[in-house]
Design a protein around this motif. Structure first.
Motif, PDB file in Angstrom:
ATOM      1  N   ASP A 208      13.374 -29.096  22.737  1.00 23.84           N
ATOM      2  CA  ASP A 208      14.617 -28.933  21.950  1.00 23.84           C
ATOM      3  C   ASP A 208      14.924 -27.621  20.457  1.00 23.84           C
ATOM      4  OD1 ASP A 208      12.698 -30.333  20.732  1.00 23.84           O
ATOM      5  OD2 ASP A 208      13.900 -31.066  19.344  1.00 23.84           O
ATOM      6  N   SER A 209      13.115 -27.192  20.961  1.00 27.51           N
ATOM      7  CA  SER A 209      14.067 -26.150  19.578  1.00 27.51           C
ATOM      8  C   SER A 209      13.915 -24.440  20.567  1.00 27.51           C
ATOM      9  CB  SER A 209      12.517 -25.501  19.148  1.00 27.51           C
ATOM     10  OG  SER A 209      11.967 -23.817  18.986  1.00 27.51           O
ATOM     11  N   PRO A 210      15.027 -24.261  19.902  1.00 26.23           N
ATOM     12  CA  PRO A 210      15.657 -22.481  21.137  1.00 26.23           C
ATOM     13  C   PRO A 210      14.227 -21.868  21.207  1.00 26.23           C
ATOM     14  CG  PRO A 210      17.691 -23.751  19.568  1.00 26.23           C
ATOM     15  CD  PRO A 210      15.883 -24.512  19.323  1.00 26.23           C
ATOM     16  N   SER A 211      13.512 -22.050  19.892  1.00 27.03           N
ATOM     17  CA  SER A 211      13.053 -20.564  19.210  1.00 27.03           C
ATOM     18  C   SER A 211      11.632 -21.080  20.752  1.00 27.03           C
ATOM     19  CB  SER A 211      12.495 -20.645  18.138  1.00 27.03           C
ATOM     20  OG  SER A 211      12.715 -20.252  17.240  1.00 27.03           O
ATOM     21  N   MET A 212      11.207 -21.935  21.054  1.00 31.49           N
ATOM     22  CA  MET A 212      10.057 -22.344  21.585  1.00 31.49           C
ATOM     23  C   MET A 212      10.578 -21.972  23.240  1.00 31.49           C
ATOM     24  SD  MET A 212       7.126 -22.284  22.417  1.00 31.49           S
ATOM     25  CE  MET A 212       6.763 -23.204  20.059  1.00 31.49           C
TER      26      MET A 212
ATOM     27  N   ALA B   2      12.828 -20.111  24.278  1.00 28.91           N
ATOM     28  CA  ALA B   2      13.056 -18.348  24.077  1.00 28.91           C
ATOM     29  C   ALA B   2      11.432 -18.205  24.399  1.00 28.91           C
ATOM     30  CB  ALA B   2      13.879 -17.595  22.919  1.00 28.91           C
ATOM     31  N   LEU B   3      10.481 -18.834  23.583  1.00 29.25           N
ATOM     32  CA  LEU B   3       9.464 -17.989  23.439  1.00 29.25           C
ATOM     33  C   LEU B   3       8.838 -18.078  25.452  1.00 29.25           C
ATOM     34  CD1 LEU B   3       7.444 -17.228  21.179  1.00 29.25           C
ATOM     35  CD2 LEU B   3       6.866 -18.951  20.989  1.00 29.25           C
TER      36      LEU B   3
END
Lengths: 121, 197
Positions: A10-14, A16-17
């Motif tokens: 649910d984390s866009p940062s994760m 993307a990573l």
């Protein structure tokens, strides 16, 4: 043949990573933001491996694993949990639900890649 | 629904009630605190570290972290006893704790503090930390309501999590640790390793 990995977080940062790390290793990446989204996309994505977080809205990782294992087409796809959680209780719950393995965040791209090679058949 | 619980690193914490009627709870380097209680105030002192104060105004739940570095260096060994030092991990832990108390990711708001470059001649760890936190919030679509980053002075930050109110004062004489503060022992689970079932 290019293998496809579905990442569920649910984390866009994760997301993307993971996209960056996995695409760099030559995998095609399909991203989903939670369990519901993953189940909606899984047929189209046709993944060789699912990597899922645990704590997510709407449908968490445990429920997703159970749903995928109950799916006639995807009941054998490897599923790795990638989570900040590390308690034995939660690992055992994931194992009972049908997960293939568990990796504690934060992940090292090199180790993640090695783990993927171990479970991809 | 709001949960009237206060935790630091997942462990219930009462804090000390002061003359202002609030229960003050300190948050040191690498820790995170979450609460849905009106009378709780988290306090932390920052140098180059950054504290993100997140809150969900509908659920009246908030939380604060205090991280030392933006991200691990490539190839650096990180385990669960040290991962809290890094922003990328500290932010995820904080958000997950808040979600358990009834917050929702799409309602979160943020205040950022810290990221000072206190020691001349050292690489700009403070700036790196501030840039990381700002970038992270943008990627997560979490509105940044208040940003007080940079400069050359330490800050003392007070945050009332259930109300989403924060304030910072510059602290000229604060002793800001250059290395991680002592922290209760946590199980050191090596992250990134595959535990095959």
């Amino acid at each position: 043949m290019t293998r496809t990995i579905m990442t569920v977080d649910d984390s866009p940062s994760m997301r993307a990573l993971l996209q960056h790390a996995l695409a760099g290793e030559g995998y095609r990446v399909a991203s989903a933001e939670d369990g519901v989204d993953a189940l909606e996309r899984i047929d189209a994505a046709s993944p060789d491996l699912v990597i899922t977080d645990i704590n997510m809205p709407r449908m968490d990782g445990f429920e997703l694993i159970e749903a995928v294992r109950g799916h006639s087409r995807w009941n054998n796809v490897p599923i790795l949990v990638l989570s900040t959680e590390f308690s034995d209780d939660k690992k055992q719950r994931a194992r009972r639900a049908g997960a293939t393995g568990w990796i504690v965040k934060p992940f090292d791209p090199v180790k993640l890649s090695a783990a993927i090679r171990r479970v991809l058949v | 629904m709001r949960v009237a619980i206060t935790q630091v690193d997942g462990v219930p914490r009462r804090g000390n009630r002061r003359a202002d009627g609030l229960r003050h709870i300190g948050v040191i380097q690498g820790e995170r605190g979450v609460s849905g209680e009106d009378d709780v105030m988290f306090t932390t002192i920052l140098g180059s570290c950054v504290a993100a104060c997140l809150f969900d105004p509908d659920a009246q739940v908030g939380g604060i972290n205090h991280f030392l570095l933006a991200e691990p260096q490539p190839g650096q060994r990180v385990d669960t006893a040290t991962a809290h030092r890094y922003g990328v991990h500290a932010m995820e832990l904080l958000i997950n704790d808040m979600l358990r108390l009834g917050a929702r990711r799409d309602r979160l708001r943020a205040h950022l503090y810290g990221g000072a470059n206190i020691l001349a001649g050292m690489r700009s760890i403070g700036s790196d930390n501030g840039a990381f936190a700002t970038r992270f919030l943008a990627q997560e679509h979490i509105p940044l309501i208040l940003s007080d980053l940079g400069g050359r002075s330490a800050r003392r930050v007070d945050f009332r999590p259930a109300l989403g109110r924060s304030r910072a004062r510059l602290v000229v004489d604060a002793v800001v640790a250059a290395s991680p503060s002592p922290r209760p022992a946590t199980p050191a689970v090596v992250s990134g390793e595959l535990d095959l079932f």
